[in-house]
Scaffold this motif. Structure first.
Motif: not given
Lengths: 267, 257
Positions: B229-250
């Motif tokens: 929502x801050x960067x206006x990248x609507x279609x790519x939420x999953x693409x951003x969620x995955x690296x975040x998931x890896x980081x929080x997985x650590x």
């Protein structure tokens, strides 16, 4: 003279020296910042990260399906997001495997080892294969090689994720052959389609297949040592039952008895 | 409040006023009316953008005479500043830029990943909330018997750098380090819940793994929702969620093992 007289003016040598050093520092700094802004410009990589989730999913599935067209160069997606995420996923799976098996790394950290292994493989083998491709006159660019090898790690991720949690040697070998083999075949087919000449094709594809399959083998056996111990106790029916045999070493026990008696007699 | 504005206008007749007011405008968006009134006052000043030396020439002339006079009128008493202006100074939290209302709003946004996020909430870089959450994570890990403060801070820093690089590559508009650190720090809150539950029961088992996966999904969903929502990248939420998931997985690995 001692007090810095140069051309009849005292202290000029020191001043001149300082000015020269200053100028050299300025020129050096300017050149370094120019080189830095040219080479460390992260915007060069921007086009390689412009992807949609649908594309990434399609490429992940395609990386397991070998395509038999070898007379015409096959298309390789020159994209770096998918491969980068797969490398990081492999790091996470390795870390998880190391943690569940209580692997102890003596010189280094778990995180450093995992990152070093995965990124070292991806970047190192890609560069080596690119060099070999250059020697064998294959039509492939560095980014395409990175992308191809990166997507090939998808098979590794699946295999390791399953076999780190379900500990059966035979299951691992089946996965190694089937899943590893499929992703290797896919990469080999792509390379064959882009290389001319039998010897060159053999060199390139043989090297890639060997490195890819051996890496999976290495990852399984190097980072999950506890598997060996567990499996030995699980293979019950084939092994003879554990027998308790009394330790009987008469020579040693007599010697120990004598020395102990002497020691007690002395006190 | 008007007395306070008057105090600022009269006492600080240098660049410091303008910078202070500009910072104030950037820090809390809800005080927009106050900022606009302050800004209109600075525009009325003739030497608004002047260099400091010329302003310093003006200011001694305006208040030096008052300092030399022991008996002062109550109107000019407030212009003495720090000796008597303890009531007139901005509160400490406001000066530091810590706005509890905003922190609470952002926390609620994180805790409810299904609610659509407002893109403007990440305009101000607020690192107080993230610092509090990192400390809370370290404290709850400490209660579970693990002293991992260094790991938490190290992984946060490296994760922020990596996410910043990735987001700059993927988004059309750039993003600053502070914004990334702020978002990732706020979305660490569910991980604090996971580590506090690790105090009560061991997470090494099926229920622990399921809970850890659920919390990782919650964190990465919130973070990707705010980033898209801050960067206006609507279609790519999953693409951003995955690296975040890896980081929080650590972080989850740190908590579970």
């Amino acid at each position: 003279e001692e007090d810095g007289e140069f051309l009849g003016m005292k202290g000029l040598r020191g001043q001149l020296g300082r000015q020269v050093a200053d100028q050299m520092w300025q020129v050096g700094k300017r050149q370094a910042s120019r080189a830095f802004s040219l080479y460390a410009n992260i915007d060069i990589l921007r086009p390689y990260f412009d992807v949609e989730p649908v594309q990434v999913r399609a490429r992940l599935l395609e990386s397991m399906i070998p395509v038999k067209m070898i007379n015409f160069p096959q298309k390789i997606a020159g994209e770096l997001y998918g491969p980068l995420m797969l490398v990081f996923t492999l790091v996470a799976i390795l870390l998880h495997g190391m943690k569940t098996s209580d692997t102890i790394i003596r010189e280094g950290t778990l995180m450093g080892t995992a990152i070093g292994t995965c990124f070292g493989y991806w970047l190192g083998v890609s560069s080596f294969m690119y060099f070999l491709a250059y020697l064998c006159n294959a039509q492939i660019t560095m980014v395409q090689m990175l992308s191809l090898l990166g997507y090939g790690l998808f098979g590794h991720c699946i295999t390791l994720f399953v076999t780190y949690n379900i500990h059966f040697h035979s299951l691992f070998y089946i996965f190694w052959l089937v899943v590893g083999g499929l992703s290797t075949l896919r990469m080999v087919a792509v390379l064959v389609s882009r290389t001319v000449g039998h010897t060159q094709r053999l060199i390139l594809c043989g090297t890639l297949a060997a490195l890819h399959m051996l890496f999976l083998l290495y990852l399984h056996f190097a980072y999950h040592k506890v598997v060996e111990g567990i499996l030995d106790t699980l293979e019950g029916p084939n092994m003879p039952p554990f027998q308790r045999v009394a330790r009987d070493i008469p020579v040693v026990s007599n010697a120990v008895l004598n020395t102990t008696a002497k020691a007690i007699a002395l006190t | 409040m008007s007395n306070f504005e008057q105090f600022h206008f009269d006492f600080y007749q240098s660049n410091y006023t303008i910078d202070d007011q500009e910072e104030g405008c950037n820090s809390y968006g809800s005080d927009k009316n106050l900022c606009e009134s302050r800004k209109s006052q600075t525009e009325k000043q003739p030497a608004a953008g002047a260099f400091v030396p010329s302003d310093m020439l003006l200011s001694p002339q305006s208040y030096t005479g008052q300092i030399l006079q022991p008996a002062c009128s109550p109107g000019t008493l407030s212009q003495f500043g720090y000796a008597d202006g303890f009531d007139e100074e901005p509160p400490l939290l406001e000066e530091l830029g810590i706005n509890f209302e905003h922190i609470w709003q952002k926390t609620l946004t994180v805790l409810n990943p299904m609610k659509p996020a407002d893109g403007s909430i990440m305009n101000e870089t607020d690192l107080t909330g993230p610092m509090v959450f990192c400390l809370a994570l370290g404290a709850t890990l400490l209660m579970a018997g693990k002293v991992h403060f260094g790991y938490v801070y190290g992984m946060s820093a490296i994760g922020c750098l990596a996410m910043h690089a990735l987001l700059n590559l993927m988004s059309a508009s750039g993003v600053s380090h502070g914004c990334v650190a702020s978002v990732l720090g706020y979305c660490l809150l569910p991980m604090v819940i996971l580590s506090s539950s690790a105090v009560l029961f061991s997470l090494q088992g099926i229920p622990g793994t399921v809970l850890a996966l659920f919390i990782i999904g919650w964190c990465s969903l919130s973070a990707s929702k705010i980033f898209t929502s801050a960067l206006a990248m609507e279609g790519q939420q999953l693409l951003i969620a995955y690296p975040c998931a890896l980081l929080y997985g650590l972080f989850a690995l740190l908590t579970v093992f």
